[in-house]
Design an enzyme around this catalytic site. Structure first.
Site, PDB file in Angstrom:
ATOM      1  N   THR A   1       0.838  -1.207   0.000  1.00 19.91           N
ATOM      2  CA  THR A   1       0.000   0.000   0.000  1.00 19.91           C
ATOM      3  C   THR A   1       0.872   1.256   0.000  1.00 19.91           C
ATOM      4  OG1 THR A   1      -0.039   0.143   2.429  1.00 19.91           O
ATOM      5  CG2 THR A   1      -1.744  -1.214   1.374  1.00 19.91           C
ATOM      6  N   ASP A   2       0.225   2.409  -0.226  1.00 16.00           N
ATOM      7  CA  ASP A   2       0.955   3.680  -0.107  1.00 16.00           C
ATOM      8  C   ASP A   2       0.138   4.650   0.749  1.00 16.00           C
ATOM      9  OD1 ASP A   2      -0.943   5.059  -1.689  1.00 16.00           O
ATOM     10  OD2 ASP A   2       0.128   4.566  -3.525  1.00 16.00           O
ATOM     11  N   ALA A   3       0.612   5.869   0.857  1.00 12.26           N
ATOM     12  CA  ALA A   3       0.001   6.830   1.778  1.00 12.26           C
ATOM     13  C   ALA A   3      -1.437   7.198   1.399  1.00 12.26           C
ATOM     14  CB  ALA A   3       0.861   8.088   1.886  1.00 12.26           C
TER      15      ALA A   3
END
Lengths: 133, 133, 133, 133
Positions: C13-15
């Site tokens: 995942t990312d921010a």
């Protein structure tokens, strides 16, 4: 001390909104690659034209403060020790004047075929010692 | 001790033909995620429904022997310590009977908004203590 | 159709809180590796003991709905086409009954030394044709 | 056309000795992040201070020639189309004068809470149209 500057990218972060810890190890390796190339040494040449590798046998990091996407990080890197078959680098990571982390990697020279430890190749050793502070 | 089994993928390796060191940190985090979910705890719920995060403040790994694509790795993970605001996990990585690496991560509880340390949420603390050996 | 099941990890995942798009490409490659090994074919053996590689020359993905940490994803994979020097795989990614994405990869056989296209190795071609559809 | 220059790192490669295909998608996103920041737009601000996200709904890449560790890659990026709820970027990747790959990403604006498509925020739309060639 050599300083490598990088920017935190979206793929360096995770759903908690900050850098994923393993990616701090990834970016210090970028600094190491850049330093070695500045020394005139080439990863590509090592992989293709020599009989040795320099695997990391120990790595450690402290994480002092959260780092976000788009943050500019200056990674200071210097030679830690130079031994017979191994050497180390120490790293500091700063955003502006704020210390965001520190790290250390220990590397050994091994033969590509046998995976056995070998003495540091003399040219590499010379480079490292020359830049040892 | 909980054991999480994974397989080394091509993207875990680099041009030296073995696992890229930072990816050993990545796969121990997979083991930690799996363990916490086995405990009935959810990363998704923490991120969306609570006011705390559990960032890693220290991580270290030893790399004992090279690991290749397709290798099956069993990651043993157990609670290291449980403190007032922090806890740790210790990991062993094995391919068959061969120890390929060890690792440790130290986590602290922080408030999502202020990023300040907070005491471990009681339910989380209880889980960790229960599984402490 | 072969189905490979995986779980989305925090590092995927990312921010923005969902899977980073490039990591969808990463997990379909995991499915491809698993399929090929189920066929009795080995990446390790190809890299060490043969004179060919199978680089991807084209890849495409659609992203239908956001995917979160801890989501279980079932990746269906099947052989798309088998040509003289190339072949392709097509993928569907589902969370429960929800289609979350689709993908395609096109691979060519090349000589490891010259990087020139070569006809698909007969044993590999046989495997792919046998599992076509 | 905006050009973003990067260097292939060891962690971008895999045991086949060349860039892992999904990492080409990763580095084009770096170029997109850099372009948007040059436009005066901020990922951090979007994630923290707005009600929208810009997820990628389609991505495709061609891989023309192998890319190695230490290779310098110039990524040309330009706005492909600007629609009511979506836009796209097209990319060319060059090592010196050699075209090593091309890529395309399609992005949509969605509401962070509902995940429903929304019209492109006017300020973002203006930026994209201004730089459309």
């Amino acid at each position: 001390m050599f300083t490598y500057t990088t920017k935190i990218r979206l793929h360096d972060t995770d759903a908690a909104g900050i850098i994923f810890f393993a990616n701090q190890f990834k970016i210090i390796h970028d600094a190491y690659e850049e330093l070695m190339e500045k020394f005139g040494w080439s990863f590509k040449a090592m992989l293709k034209d020599t009989n040795y590798f320099l695997p990391i046998v120990h790595a450690a990091s402290d994480f002092k403060t959260p780092v976000f996407v788009s943050d500019k990080i200056a990674i200071g890197i210097k030679v830690g020790h130079v031994g017979r078959t191994s050497f180390s680098f120490v790293y500091t990571l700063k955003r502006g004047k704020t210390l965001v982390g520190t790290a250390k990697t220990v590397h050994v020279a091994i033969n590509q075929k046998t995976a056995k430890k070998i003495p540091l190749p003399p040219a590499l050793r010379k480079l490292l010692v020359k830049h040892y502070h």
